[in-house]
Design a protein around this motif. Structure first.
Motif, PDB file in Angstrom:
ATOM      1  N   LEU A 420     -29.216 -89.039  17.573  1.00  0.00           N
ATOM      2  CA  LEU A 420     -30.426 -89.715  17.102  1.00  0.00           C
ATOM      3  C   LEU A 420     -30.154 -91.137  16.622  1.00  0.00           C
ATOM      4  CD1 LEU A 420     -32.242 -86.908  15.055  1.00  0.00           C
ATOM      5  CD2 LEU A 420     -32.485 -87.485  17.466  1.00  0.00           C
ATOM      6  N   ARG A 421     -28.921 -91.572  16.726  1.00  0.00           N
ATOM      7  CA  ARG A 421     -28.535 -92.834  16.086  1.00  0.00           C
ATOM      8  C   ARG A 421     -29.130 -94.070  16.750  1.00  0.00           C
ATOM      9  NH1 ARG A 421     -22.189 -92.048  14.624  1.00  0.00           N
ATOM     10  NH2 ARG A 421     -22.393 -94.260  14.138  1.00  0.00           N
ATOM     11  N   ASP A 422     -29.598 -93.946  17.998  1.00  0.00           N
ATOM     12  CA  ASP A 422     -30.245 -95.114  18.617  1.00  0.00           C
ATOM     13  C   ASP A 422     -31.753 -95.115  18.384  1.00  0.00           C
ATOM     14  OD1 ASP A 422     -31.289 -93.245  20.378  1.00  0.00           O
ATOM     15  OD2 ASP A 422     -29.974 -93.794  22.037  1.00  0.00           O
ATOM     16  N   GLY A 423     -32.286 -94.051  17.761  1.00  0.00           N
ATOM     17  CA  GLY A 423     -33.688 -94.014  17.379  1.00  0.00           C
ATOM     18  C   GLY A 423     -34.663 -93.607  18.470  1.00  0.00           C
ATOM     19  N   TRP A 424     -34.216 -93.556  19.732  1.00  0.00           N
ATOM     20  CA  TRP A 424     -35.164 -93.346  20.834  1.00  0.00           C
ATOM     21  C   TRP A 424     -35.826 -91.970  20.792  1.00  0.00           C
ATOM     22  CZ3 TRP A 424     -37.610 -96.469  24.050  1.00  0.00           C
ATOM     23  CH2 TRP A 424     -38.283 -95.913  25.136  1.00  0.00           C
ATOM     24  N   ILE A 425     -35.029 -90.919  20.617  1.00  0.00           N
ATOM     25  CA  ILE A 425     -35.600 -89.570  20.593  1.00  0.00           C
ATOM     26  C   ILE A 425     -36.533 -89.401  19.394  1.00  0.00           C
ATOM     27  CG2 ILE A 425     -35.070 -87.112  20.381  1.00  0.00           C
ATOM     28  CD1 ILE A 425     -34.462 -88.267  23.103  1.00  0.00           C
ATOM     29  N   LEU A 426     -36.184 -90.017  18.284  1.00  0.00           N
ATOM     30  CA  LEU A 426     -37.072 -89.960  17.127  1.00  0.00           C
ATOM     31  C   LEU A 426     -38.408 -90.638  17.433  1.00  0.00           C
ATOM     32  CD1 LEU A 426     -34.594 -90.646  14.185  1.00  0.00           C
ATOM     33  CD2 LEU A 426     -35.899 -88.548  14.586  1.00  0.00           C
ATOM     34  N   LEU A 427     -38.368 -91.764  18.142  1.00  0.00           N
ATOM     35  CA  LEU A 427     -39.612 -92.445  18.516  1.00  0.00           C
ATOM     36  C   LEU A 427     -40.433 -91.576  19.466  1.00  0.00           C
ATOM     37  CD1 LEU A 427     -38.342 -96.119  19.033  1.00  0.00           C
ATOM     38  CD2 LEU A 427     -39.810 -95.277  17.191  1.00  0.00           C
ATOM     39  N   GLU A 428     -39.763 -90.932  20.425  1.00  0.00           N
ATOM     40  CA  GLU A 428     -40.480 -90.054  21.352  1.00  0.00           C
ATOM     41  C   GLU A 428     -41.149 -88.902  20.601  1.00  0.00           C
ATOM     42  OE1 GLU A 428     -38.525 -90.245  25.756  1.00  0.00           O
ATOM     43  OE2 GLU A 428     -37.544 -88.922  24.329  1.00  0.00           O
TER      44      GLU A 428
END
Length: 671
Positions: A420-428
């Motif tokens: 999750l460290r690049d934030g993309w999955i959290l944004l999705e």
């Protein structure tokens, strides 16, 4: 002809290429693409945007997709509607199918998302392999023995799987204790309701052990959709085969690293990466100079296998194996060597030569299980002793990881602290929890090379969290980028809770149009549960989500029995007086809830230890199911008025600490 979600699919042939669940998933992806582009998508933009789609995005590169579209369509500036999007997807799907096996990016591609790959053809070799696995592991099952062994040359597997029992049993082989078999309907003649209960139980349990089941439903079992059923079976079997590839189950793996820092890195690797690392570790001993990076092209010539088996079982080696020049013949000699070792194998020499990533992965996993060639060393084992052993964090990470994966995001999460460290999955995930809340114009899609882009993504994650009223005191996006475990878990808990409360709020608004209560809170869930149990005539109640009396499980069984009277077989319930009885009740509770249709990710230990966060998700899930199925539990005038009763009765007796979420989140916020 009517389409789905208000979109017209005029071509009946095109519509028949997809199930309703598949169309829903594709429609969701297409809508997200249009939203990112201010409402429109050009054909020239489609190649890049389709990178997020399973199968097509994993197997084909951006250049391959773009080149294919240029050749297939002349006008790249034309607008794409949903029907054209489906046609393009089918074409790219066919191209990806051709490339599968020879150009797969990773051995775990099929493991991560077969049920959403929309691949309508199946591999007969893989089917035969999985059938052999089932015949081997379930041969002694009392219920299934009349159907086993399954003939791999027929479609009997899909017929047997129609009642859901086989899949449930297979899940328990993969992760023992996941399903309480007392909850499985095992009559010889099941009615449609009982059969659907089994399907629901196995699908919710599959999600709970890490399978992706976004595009598969009860009707897919009933209709025997081969690619979806086989895809689910494939995931379950691979979870079983890779179960020992972690330091907890196999501490000898510490031999693969040199210091404690490397041990922590090893702990964060997904199982298939650890398997590759182990294989290369052994190959280095054998003097093999190449590095194996996948279970497809790098093992097709069988040379790596020959060296691997020679170092693991030199006494059984055949000197001619490395001398033969024909890869197929070498593969046959490798398999003979494996047989002499006693390794159970489910692939052929042809499967090795063709580079089947799934079967080769399974083959290496079997070798590891049978003979890993590792030896424990005191110095290396000491590294494990200095690493933190927090079972609570481990369980919560597991629950949140599987919850994230259940949303069918563009990438599969193996470790929340790393992935999750690049934030993309959290944004999705945020976009699915609250559609339209993410500003995709300022988001960067992986792979992200520039660190500040990751921080930008994570800053938006934190900003959105604050908009959703999460408790995020002095938390920045950089904390997520740095992998701060406590803060990531705190954020995920609030995100899961927000999603749960939103779903409950929607149902409440539909059913209680004149309610004065604006937003559902934890106290409402607590009060609802107490009211339901009280209205059934029971004196049981819970004072909070951390009430120690809940450890016996009896309150939850009474609640389940209230919302669905026939769900609990009370002759199977214990008094919950000791740890063994509590665990029996806890596993029964979880299986019954999943059987009804509750999507939950807690473990029996969470009930026994009264983990207030996980207890809240359990009760909220039961509440959500009950509100969706009011006819099953509303049998009197008092039941129908429970909404108005719960808020007043619970709010006065519940403190902020009792509501399970606020106190635990505030405790770990940085002051």
């Amino acid at each position: 002809m009517a389409g789905y979600f208000g979109v017209l699919v005029s071509d009946s042939w095109l519509q028949n290429q997809f199930t309703q669940a598949e169309l829903r998933s594709l429609k969701s992806s297409f809508t997200a693409m249009r939203r990112e582009n201010d409402g429109g998508v050009k054909l020239s933009e489609l190649a890049g945007k389709m990178s997020r789609l399973k199968h097509v995005g994993e197997i084909l590169t951006d250049n391959e997709r773009a080149e294919f579209l240029r050749d297939a369509y002349g006008n790249s500036d034309c607008d794409v509607d949903f029907e054209l999007f489906l046609r393009v997807y089918l074409k790219l799907q066919g191209l990806a199918t051709e490339r599968r096996g020879s150009g797969a990016r990773s051995a775990s591609a099929f493991l991560k998302s077969p049920t959403s790959a929309l691949l309508h053809t199946i591999s007969e070799s893989e089917k035969a392999s999985y059938v052999a696995h089932i015949n081997n592991y379930l041969a002694r099952d009392e219920f299934l023995k009349k159907d086993l062994p399954v003939d791999p040359t027929t479609n009997d597997l899909f017929e047997i799987a129609k009642d859901g029992v086989l899949i449930c049993k297979l899940i328990n082989i993969a992760v023992p204790g996941t399903i309480d078999e007392r909850a499985i309907n095992t009559k010889r003649m099941l009615n449609p309701w009982e059969r659907n209960e089994n399907h629901t139980l196995c699908l919710n349990s599959a999600k709970a052990i890490g399978c992706t089941v976004v595009n598969i439903g009860n009707e897919d079992f009933i209709e025997g959709r081969k690619h979806l059923v086989l895809g689910l079976i494939s995931q379950i079997i691979k979870i079983q085969l890779l179960a020992d590839l972690n330091l907890k189950k196999t501490p000898q793996l510490v031999e693969l690293v040199d210091d404690s820092k490397d041990v922590e890195e090893l702990m964060n690797l997904p199982p298939e990466k650890i398997l590759l690392r182990w294989m290369n570790f052994q190959l280095k001993k054998a003097g093999y100079m190449k590095t194996v990076t996948n279970f497809s092209t790098d093992v097709k010539d069988a040379e790596a296998y020959a060296h691997l088996l020679n170092v693991l079982a030199p006494e059984l080696s055949n000197p001619s194996t490395l001398k033969v020049k024909d890869p197929l013949e070498r593969a046959m000699l490798v398999l003979e060597h494996a047989d002499r070792m006693g390794c159970k194998r489910y692939l052929t020499a042809k499967d090795i030569a063709e580079g089947s990533p799934n079967l080769n992965l399974a083959f290496v996993a079997h070798i590891f299980q049978h003979r890993n060639g590792l030896s424990t060393q005191t110095k290396q084992t000491s590294f494990l002793e200095i690493l933190p052993d927090d079972s609570q964090i481990s369980r919560e990470e597991r629950a949140f990881r599987f919850w994230l994966n259940s949303h069918g995001n563009s990438s599969y999460i193996d470790n929340v602290f790393e992935d999750l460290r690049d934030g993309w999955i959290l944004l999705e995930t945020l976009d699915k929890v609250s559609p339209g809340i993410v500003n995709w114009k300022i988001a960067s899609r992986p792979p992200i090379k520039m660190p500040f882009r990751k921080v930008e993504n994570c800053n938006q994650v934190v900003k959105i969290g604050k908009e959703l009223k999460f408790s995020l005191v002095n938390i920045s996006g950089n904390d997520i980028v740095q992998g701060n475990k406590k803060l990531i878990l705190a954020y995920l808990w609030q995100l899961m809770r927000c999603n749960t409360l939103q779903m409950l709020q929607l149902l409440k608004n539909l059913r209680c149009r004149h309610s004065s209560k604006k937003e559902i809170c934890d106290a409402d869930i607590l009060g609802w549960a107490n009211s339901k149990v009280k209205n059934s005539g029971s004196q049981s109640r819970m004072d909070s989500f951390k009430d120690k009396s809940l450890s016996s499980g009896l309150f939850f069984l009474e609640l389940l029995s209230t919302v669905h009277p026939s769900s609990v077989n009370w002759s199977l319930v214990t008094k919950g007086l000791n740890d063994e009885e509590k665990k029996m009740n806890a596993t029964y509770i979880i299986s019954i809830a999943r059987k009804l249709g509750c999507s939950i990710f807690l473990l029996p230990e969470d009930i026994i230890e009264v983990n207030q966060k996980m207890i809240l998700t359990l009760v909220a899930s039961i509440m959500y199911w009950s509100l969706k199925n009011p006819s099953l539990d509303e049998r009197g005038p008092r039941a129908s008025s429970s909404w108005s009763e719960t808020s007043s009765s619970s709010s006065s007796s519940s403190t902020m600490e009792d509501t399970a979420s606020e106190s635990s989140i505030d405790d770990i916020a940085i002051e």
